[in-house]
Design a protein around this motif. Structure first.
Motif, PDB file in Angstrom:
ATOM      1  N   PHE A 195       0.572   0.045   2.125  1.00 42.65           N
ATOM      2  CA  PHE A 195      -0.594   0.671   1.496  1.00 42.65           C
ATOM      3  C   PHE A 195      -1.731   0.634   2.508  1.00 42.65           C
ATOM      4  O   PHE A 195      -2.333  -0.413   2.766  1.00 42.65           O
ATOM      5  N   THR A 238      -0.403  -1.661  -4.207  1.00 40.49           N
ATOM      6  CA  THR A 238      -1.410  -1.903  -3.167  1.00 40.49           C
ATOM      7  C   THR A 238      -1.222  -3.247  -2.468  1.00 40.49           C
ATOM      8  O   THR A 238      -2.004  -3.594  -1.586  1.00 40.49           O
ATOM      9  N   SER A 290      -6.202  -3.813   1.254  1.00 39.09           N
ATOM     10  CA  SER A 290      -4.762  -3.828   1.047  1.00 39.09           C
ATOM     11  C   SER A 290      -4.326  -5.279   0.938  1.00 39.09           C
ATOM     12  O   SER A 290      -4.774  -6.127   1.705  1.00 39.09           O
TER      13      SER A 290
END
Length: 472
Positions: free
Chosen positions: A73, A68, A79
Motif C-alpha cells: 500500500f 493498508t 502505510s
C-alpha cells in the motif's frame, strides 16, 4: 438487541488475525460502489439484527476494505500500523472519555500535554502550546484562525468587516488552506499562490514581491504557509529564507509539516527543516512517517496560551467550572468539545520506539527511497520525473504517444489485479506515478515486484492498443 458476551472476543480474534496476516497479503482488488452494494447489505431494518448476522457484517467489512497494513500500500502518505498504536486505539475506545475536561479525561489530558511538550522541544520551543486535531487539514485551519485572531483580535467579536485579509501559500501547497479560507470567511480569492522552482520549493523572491503588491493595494497580508514535504513531490520550502520575509512584512509563519515534520527526529535529515525554531506554528502528522495510526495530527505553536485566547468562549455554565484544575481543561483550547484521546496511541508508539528508534525508522525510509530511485533508473521502460527531495518518488512508464492516458490505464489495471495500491498525480500537465516510501517494512523485493508489474502492464496495454490500430 441484548448484549452478547461472545461478540467481543470474536471481534478481537478477527481483528488480531487481520493485523497479523495483512502485512503479508496484497492490497485487495478495487471495487466500484455498485459491486459493494450488491455484496453488502447496508440497510437498517425495523427489527434488530442478531449477533451472528452482525459478526458476518464485520468479517465482510474487513474483506471489502483495502489493505493498508501491507508494504504494497503506497497510495497515501501513510502505510502500516504500529502494534502499540493499535493497542492505544483500543484502550482509548474502551475507556470512552472526552478530552473536554481534565476531570473526565485526566490520563488523556496529561498524555497529550506531555507529548506536545516533547514535540515542541524537538522543534526548539521550550514553552510552546499545542493541541491534537482531526487531521492535518484541520491543524492548518487552526493555524489560520489563531493567526487571524492574533493579528486582528477585534475580528473574533466583530467579524471580518471590510478588511481584505491575504494569505500566501506555494502553488504546490496542500489544498486545505483554500478550504480553511472558505470556512473562515477569508475567501478563496485571498489565497495568493507563490511560484515554486523546478523542485517544487517556494520562491522567496516571489513571496516578497507578492507581499509588497498586496500592501500597495490596501490589503492586509498576515499569513504565509511554508510546506515541509509537499504532497506530490515531497519538497521542503526554504523555511529560513521565508522567515526573513515574514519578519519584514509582519506575517505569521506557519509550516505545514503534516508529511515531513517527523524528520525533526533524524539528525541526518533534520536539515530539511532549517529555521523551524523561528516559525510561529506547525502542523505535524505522526500517523505518516512514524506509523501511529489515523488520526494523529498535531497543531503546535511557540506562543504559549494563544490557543485558549483564540478559541475560548462559552461553556462555563455547565462544563468548564471554576476550580484549581480548570487550567488543565483542554476544551477551551480546542475547536471541539467532545474529542477522543488520540494522543495515547501516539505516546505508546513513541515510548515503544524512543526518539532513537524513530530516527532509525526514518533514516531507513530515506535509504529505501534512494534505492527506489536507483531501481527506476535501471529500467529502460521507466522514467524518473523529478529528483526526489524526500520519500516521494515520481516516475512513469515511458511512451512516445499519449503517455498520460497510458499511465492512468496502468494504474487502473494494477488496482484491478489487487496486488498493489499506488497513486498517480498530474503536475504541469504531466501524469505520473507517485510512489510513497513510508511503510517501515518496505524492501527491495516489494519495489521489484511493483516496477515489474507496471512494466508488464504497460507493455500489454501498448500491445493491445497497437493491435486495435492495425485491426481498424
Amino acid at each position: 438487541m441484548k448484549s452478547d458476551s461472545t461478540v467481543l472476543p470474536d471481534v478481537f480474534r478477527i481483528c488480531f488475525e487481520h493485523y497479523n496476516t495483512a502485512k503479508n497479503l496484497p492490497t485487495g482488488k478495487i471495487k466500484n460502489p455498485n459491486e459493494i452494494l450488491r455484496e453488502f447489505d447496508f440497510e437498517i431494518k425495523k427489527n434488530p439484527a442478531d449477533a451472528a448476522e452482525l459478526f458476518k457484517d464485520m468479517q465482510l467489512y474487513l474483506k471489502l476494505t483495502p489493505n493498508t497494513l501491507t508494504p504494497n500500500f503506497q497510495n497515501q502518505l501513510f502505510s502500516g500500523l504500529n502494534q502499540y498504536a493499535l493497542a492505544g486505539d483500543w484502550l482509548t475506545s474502551v475507556t470512552n472519555t472526552t478530552m473536554a475536561t481534565f476531570e473526565v479525561s485526566p490520563m488523556g489530558t496529561l498524555v497529550e500535554k506531555k507529548l506536545i511538550e516533547h514535540m515542541n522541544r524537538l522543534v526548539g520551543w521550550e514553552n510552546g502550546d499545542g493541541t491534537m486535531a482531526t487531521g492535518g487539514s484541520n491543524a492548518n485551519m487552526i493555524s489560520l484562525l489563531v493567526a487571524r485572531n492574533k493579528m486582528f483580535p477585534e475580528i473574533k467579536k466583530e467579524g471580518q468587516l471590510n478588511k481584505r485579509l491575504i494569505i500566501f501559500v506555494s502553488e504546490d501547497a496542500h489544498y486545505s488552506f483554500e478550504k480553511a479560507a472558505n470556512i473562515l470567511g477569508i475567501g478563496l480569492d485571498q489565497v495568493k499562490k507563490i511560484k515554486t522552482n523546478p523542485n517544487g520549493e517556494m520562491e522567496p523572491s516571489h513571496l516578497e514581491e507578492m507581499a509588497r503588491v498586496s500592501l500597495s493595494e490596501g490589503e492586509y497580508p498576515f499569513f504565509v504557509a511554508a510546506t515541509a514535504g509537499t504532497t506530490v513531490l515531497g519538497s521542503f520550502d526554504p523555511i529560513d529564507r521565508i522567515h526573513e520575509i515574514s519578519k519584514k512584512f509582519n506575517l505569521w509563519l506557519h509550516v505545514d509539516g503534516a508529511w515531513g515534520g517527523s524528520v525533526l527526529l533524524s539528525s541526518r535529515h533534520r536539515h530539511h527543516l532549517k529555521g523551524i525554531e523561528n516559525v510561529d506554528s506547525m502542523t505535524w502528522d505522526t500517523h505518516k512517517m512514524i506509523g501511529t495510526g489515523l488520526m494523529s495530527s498535531f497543531f503546535l505553536t511557540k506562543h504559549n496560551g494563544i490557543l485558549r485566547s483564540s478559541h475560548n468562549h462559552g461553556g462555563e455554565d455547565y462544563i468548564f467550572h471554576e476550580s484549581e484544575i480548570a487550567e488543565w481543561d483542554s476544551g477551551p483550547s480546542s475547536l471541539q468539545c467532545g474529542r477522543r484521546s488520540d494522543a495515547l496511541k501516539v505516546w505508546l508508539t513513541w515510548r515503544s520506539l524512543g526518539d532513537l528508534g524513530i530516527e532509525i525508522q526514518i533514516d531507513n525510509l530515506f535509504t529505501m527511497a534512494i534505492k527506489a530511485k536507483e531501481m527506476i533508473l535501471e529500467y529502460k521502460e521507466l522514467e524518473l520525473m523529478y529528483e526526489p527531495s524526500s520519500l516521494n518518488i515520481c516516475f512513469r512508464y515511458r511512451s512516445v504517444s499519449d503517455v498520460n492516458t497510458l499511465n492512468k490505464k496502468i494504474r487502473h489495471r494494477l488496482l484491478e489485479e489487487g496486488n498493489f495500491f499506488i497513486n498517480i498525480a498530474t503536475r504541469k500537465k504531466e501524469t505520473f506515478f507517485r510512489l510513497i516510501i513510508v511503510h517501515p517494512d518496505l524492501n527491495e523485493t516489494h519495489l521489484y515486484k511493483l516496477f515489474s508489474d507496471i512494466i508488464r502492464l504497460g507493455n500489454k496495454i501498448k500491445e493491445e492498443t497497437e493491435f486495435c490500430m492495425v485491426k481498424t
